[in-house]
Design an enzyme around this catalytic site. Structure first.
Site, PDB file in Angstrom:
ATOM      1  N   HIS A 148      -0.895  39.546  24.756  1.00 11.30           N
ATOM      2  CA  HIS A 148       0.224  39.907  24.387  1.00 11.30           C
ATOM      3  C   HIS A 148       0.756  41.241  25.037  1.00 11.30           C
ATOM      4  O   HIS A 148      -0.255  41.925  25.547  1.00 11.30           O
ATOM      5  CB  HIS A 148       0.396  40.439  22.751  1.00 11.30           C
ATOM      6  N   ASP A 198       1.377  33.741  17.557  1.00 10.66           N
ATOM      7  CA  ASP A 198       1.765  32.494  17.900  1.00 10.66           C
ATOM      8  C   ASP A 198       0.012  31.483  17.915  1.00 10.66           C
ATOM      9  O   ASP A 198       0.366  30.399  17.007  1.00 10.66           O
ATOM     10  CB  ASP A 198       2.054  32.017  19.090  1.00 10.66           C
TER      11      ASP A 198
END
Length: 264
Positions: A148, A198
């Protein structure tokens, strides 16, 4: 022409949804329970419905510069109606935006399927993880659901979702494999690439029995709400192209210098 469908049936007595009268569902079911019913083809338990709620909330908005929000607001600033602008944002969801969850679910499900017959345990998962990393990293691919740009140590959304799955006793082999992959990936790369939201959604929905190709549906459903809010705010600004003008993106032209068009 007759079309067979297991989703809904209409008659003079009212609409039936997956075998349940819509009026009964309106009175007794929550929206997340209906999402699960239609996508998993079964009624969820109370724990499954609670976890589905959390997943949908986690998908609702990821900030102004998320591609779907950016595209939807830019479209709204051109003067199109709500439905058109929201549809534009939804249409931007694909492989590179909103697709990591589906890709990660595919990876986890195929990994466990291919590892069937091996001993159950951490060693088994480590072997599966190493094989998946060999295949993915060996071909120069990033591992979907990991890493991320903001969260470097841990994605708080993932931590919460996985914690809830454990508390609700819904965490299974897919969640375990995702955690092992996170650890083995860090060892391979020499830096931490966190299991992002996710990836956590992918692991949890896989443990809930959802096929990998249904995982993106949860993202689309949750994000639709956020896009409605983003677009309504943009439409309410009353300023044409307000979002585009205020965009933090900058342009660096790398094309050729100005030149003349000469007749051939």
């Amino acid at each position: 022409m007759t079309i067979d469908t297991s989703i809904s049936r209409g008659s003079d007595e009212g609409l039936v949804l997956a075998g349940y009268a819509l009026t009964e569902l309106m009175r007794n079911a929550t929206f997340s329970e209906i999402v699960f019913l239609l996508l998993a083809s079964r009624k969820p338990t109370a724990a499954e419905a609670r976890l589905t709620d959390a997943i949908l909330v986690s998908c609702s908005d990821h900030g102004l510069n998320a591609p779907s929000a950016h595209v939807a607001r830019a479209s709204a600033s051109c003067g199109v109606p709500l439905a058109t602008a929201v549809a534009t944002g939804i249409a931007s969801i694909g492989t590179h935006h909103g697709g990591a969850g589906e890709a990660c679910a595919h990876l986890l499900q195929e990994g466990l399927l291919s590892g069937k017959g091996e001993n159950e345990g951490e060693g088994d998962l480590a072997r599966i993880a190493d094989r998946l990393l060999d295949e993915g990293l060996g071909q120069g691919r990033n591992l979907p659901g990991f890493g991320h740009r903001v969260y470097k140590d841990a994605d708080p959304r993932s931590v919460l979702l996985l914690g809830m799955a454990g508390e609700l006793k819904l965490s299974g082999r897919h969640c375990e494999l995702a955690r092992v992959l996170e650890t083995r990936l860090e060892a391979r790369k020499g830096k931490r690439l966190v299991l992002n939201v996710d990836g956590a959604q992918a692991a949890i929905l896989s443990d809930l029995g959802l096929p990998w190709n249904r995982v993106q549906s949860f993202f689309i459903i949750g994000r639709s709400l956020g896009l409605c809010a983003q677009v309504l705010e943009e439409l309410g600004s009353g300023q044409a192209l307000a979002y585009v003008k205020a965009s933090p993106a900058s342009q660096n032209y790398v094309g050729p210098d100005v030149r003349e068009w000469s007749a051939s």
